[in-house]
Design a protein around this motif. Structure first.
Motif, PDB file in Angstrom:
ATOM      1  N   GLU A  68       0.812  -1.219   0.000  1.00 11.56           N
ATOM      2  CA  GLU A  68       0.000   0.000   0.000  1.00 11.56           C
ATOM      3  C   GLU A  68       0.848   1.274   0.000  1.00 11.56           C
ATOM      4  OE1 GLU A  68      -2.401  -0.513   3.503  1.00 11.56           O
ATOM      5  OE2 GLU A  68      -3.505  -2.207   2.645  1.00 11.56           O
ATOM      6  N   THR A  69       2.164   1.111   0.109  1.00 14.46           N
ATOM      7  CA  THR A  69       3.073   2.272   0.177  1.00 14.46           C
ATOM      8  C   THR A  69       4.191   2.127  -0.862  1.00 14.46           C
ATOM      9  OG1 THR A  69       2.709   2.108   2.581  1.00 14.46           O
ATOM     10  CG2 THR A  69       4.312   3.750   1.840  1.00 14.46           C
ATOM     11  N   ARG A  93       9.660   5.997   5.082  1.00 12.00           N
ATOM     12  CA  ARG A  93       9.272   6.804   6.253  1.00 12.00           C
ATOM     13  C   ARG A  93       7.762   6.802   6.437  1.00 12.00           C
ATOM     14  NH1 ARG A  93      13.658  11.355   4.739  1.00 12.00           N
ATOM     15  NH2 ARG A  93      15.451  10.267   5.619  1.00 12.00           N
ATOM     16  N   THR A  94       7.031   6.809   5.335  1.00 13.83           N
ATOM     17  CA  THR A  94       5.564   6.739   5.382  1.00 13.83           C
ATOM     18  C   THR A  94       5.133   5.393   5.948  1.00 13.83           C
ATOM     19  OG1 THR A  94       5.570   8.075   3.362  1.00 13.83           O
ATOM     20  CG2 THR A  94       3.474   7.031   3.984  1.00 13.83           C
ATOM     21  N   TRP A  95       5.756   4.334   5.442  1.00 15.14           N
ATOM     22  CA  TRP A  95       5.465   2.978   5.933  1.00 15.14           C
ATOM     23  C   TRP A  95       5.777   2.881   7.425  1.00 15.14           C
ATOM     24  CZ3 TRP A  95       8.303  -0.791   8.374  1.00 15.14           C
ATOM     25  CH2 TRP A  95       7.744  -2.078   8.423  1.00 15.14           C
ATOM     26  N   TYR A  96       6.923   3.403   7.808  1.00 13.64           N
ATOM     27  CA  TYR A  96       7.346   3.320   9.200  1.00 13.64           C
ATOM     28  C   TYR A  96       6.414   4.110  10.121  1.00 13.64           C
ATOM     29  CZ  TYR A  96      10.074   3.255  13.438  1.00 13.64           C
ATOM     30  OH  TYR A  96      10.453   3.058  14.746  1.00 13.64           O
ATOM     31  N   ALA A  97       5.962   5.263   9.654  1.00 14.02           N
ATOM     32  CA  ALA A  97       5.068   6.105  10.469  1.00 14.02           C
ATOM     33  C   ALA A  97       3.792   5.330  10.827  1.00 14.02           C
ATOM     34  CB  ALA A  97       4.719   7.381   9.711  1.00 14.02           C
ATOM     35  N   LYS A  98       3.351   4.514   9.903  1.00 16.84           N
ATOM     36  CA  LYS A  98       2.167   3.690  10.140  1.00 16.84           C
ATOM     37  C   LYS A  98       2.433   2.669  11.246  1.00 16.84           C
ATOM     38  CE  LYS A  98      -1.605   1.588   7.768  1.00 16.84           C
ATOM     39  NZ  LYS A  98      -2.665   2.218   7.036  1.00 16.84           N
ATOM     40  N   LYS A 146      -1.178  -1.354  19.194  1.00 16.10           N
ATOM     41  CA  LYS A 146      -2.415  -2.062  18.844  1.00 16.10           C
ATOM     42  C   LYS A 146      -2.081  -3.436  18.272  1.00 16.10           C
ATOM     43  CE  LYS A 146      -5.379   1.694  17.490  1.00 16.10           C
ATOM     44  NZ  LYS A 146      -5.412   2.441  16.246  1.00 16.10           N
ATOM     45  N   LEU A 147      -1.066  -3.492  17.412  1.00 12.67           N
ATOM     46  CA  LEU A 147      -0.664  -4.770  16.820  1.00 12.67           C
ATOM     47  C   LEU A 147      -0.222  -5.759  17.899  1.00 12.67           C
ATOM     48  CD1 LEU A 147       1.415  -3.636  13.686  1.00 12.67           C
ATOM     49  CD2 LEU A 147      -0.800  -4.783  13.648  1.00 12.67           C
ATOM     50  N   VAL A 148       0.601  -5.270  18.820  1.00 17.98           N
ATOM     51  CA  VAL A 148       1.092  -6.136  19.904  1.00 17.98           C
ATOM     52  C   VAL A 148      -0.073  -6.596  20.789  1.00 17.98           C
ATOM     53  CG1 VAL A 148       2.498  -6.175  22.011  1.00 17.98           C
ATOM     54  CG2 VAL A 148       3.452  -5.240  19.890  1.00 17.98           C
ATOM     55  N   LEU A 175       9.366  -4.152  18.721  1.00 23.11           N
ATOM     56  CA  LEU A 175       8.822  -4.363  17.372  1.00 23.11           C
ATOM     57  C   LEU A 175       9.178  -3.185  16.461  1.00 23.11           C
ATOM     58  CD1 LEU A 175       7.062  -6.047  15.414  1.00 23.11           C
ATOM     59  CD2 LEU A 175       5.083  -4.754  16.260  1.00 23.11           C
ATOM     60  N   LYS A 176       8.983  -1.971  16.984  1.00 25.02           N
ATOM     61  CA  LYS A 176       9.283  -0.773  16.185  1.00 25.02           C
ATOM     62  C   LYS A 176      10.770  -0.669  15.837  1.00 25.02           C
ATOM     63  CE  LYS A 176       7.119   2.271  18.900  1.00 25.02           C
ATOM     64  NZ  LYS A 176       6.428   3.500  19.378  1.00 25.02           N
TER      65      LYS A 176
END
Length: 259
Positions: A81-82, A97-102, A109-111, A130-131
């Motif tokens: 999507e990016t 950077r866009t992908w990472y910002a997401k 929430k994912l965790v 994770l980040k």
């Protein structure tokens, strides 16, 4: 024993991790720490767990393992999507950077989808690992320190009892292997720089652990020998069974020149 596996320890307090290794002398402190012992123990325990086993063999897949794979599938979908943006420099595509910002926004929430409700307090602490595991968004690079953060992320999930002793093979073969696939896709899509790569310390600019666990998989193999790692035919025929050869295949895809 079985008793301590059943009930999680009663009073666990969680905190947001902060950087503690800032100078060379801090490394000695780290190596003496309980965290280091836990981390190394985790790596070596998994190393024994996959010894002589193929990626394609049968193993137990628990619900938390399935949820971790779903989490990684989400990160993969975000790459689709990016798409990379047009930019003058070939490497370090800014779309990362866009992908990472997401991920930065959604990590907790994912965790939370992976850990049970009564451990919800752990999510902010675990999410930091994770980040940290997908590369650096400022430099648009990725290296073995990021990979180590993913191992620490999994180690945390073991420490809080989400992952258990009988998840060992699935941790390496299902979760970590899926992580590698997603990281390779990130590395290729956004043409990420190797972080701190000196080009001489490892076979691979990006990964380290699949060579440890991958070599354990190959112990006592009846006919695969180190000389086969440069044999294209052998690599193509066996890479789906062995993490080590998956790495070799990726290197041959992204690098030019003699191996």
């Amino acid at each position: 024993g079985a008793s301590e596996e059943v009930a999680p320890p009663l009073q666990q307090s969680f905190m947001i991790p902060k950087k503690e290794i800032n100078m060379v002398s801090d490394m000695a402190k780290w190596k003496r720490s309980q965290a280091y012992a836990d981390y190394m123990g985790f790596i070596l325990t998994l190393n024994e767990g996959v010894r002589g086993k193929k990626l394609t063999c049968e193993y137990k897949v628990s619900e938390p393992i399935e949820k971790l794979v779903a989490l990684l599938n989400t990160l993969d979908r975000w790459i689709d999507e990016t798409p990379p943006v047009d930019q003058p420099s070939r490497f370090g595509n800014k779309a990362f950077r866009t992908w990472y910002a997401k991920l930065d926004q959604e990590a907790e929430k994912l965790v939370a989808t992976v850990i049970p409700k009564h451990l919800a307090d752990a999510a902010p602490e675990v999410a930091v690992y994770l980040k940290e595991s997908v590369g650096n968004s400022t430099r648009i690079d990725y290296g073995t320190g990021h990979e180590a953060a993913f191992a620490a992320f999994l180690c945390c999930l073991c420490k809080i009892g989400v992952l258990r002793v009988d998840d060992q093979m699935a941790i390496v073969f299902k979760v970590f292997n899926r992580y590698l696939e997603v990281m390779r896709k990130l590395q290729k899509t956004y043409r990420m720089e190797p972080a701190g790569s000196q080009g001489v310390w490892g076979l691979d600019d990006f990964q380290f652990l699949p060579f440890i666990w991958g070599s354990s998989q190959l112990i006592d193999h009846p006919n695969l020998e180190p000389r086969h790692f440069v044999d294209e035919k052998v690599v193509n025929e066996n890479h789906k069974d062995f993490m080590f050869l998956e790495c070799i295949l990726f290197i041959t895809e992204v690098r030019t020149g003699r191996f």
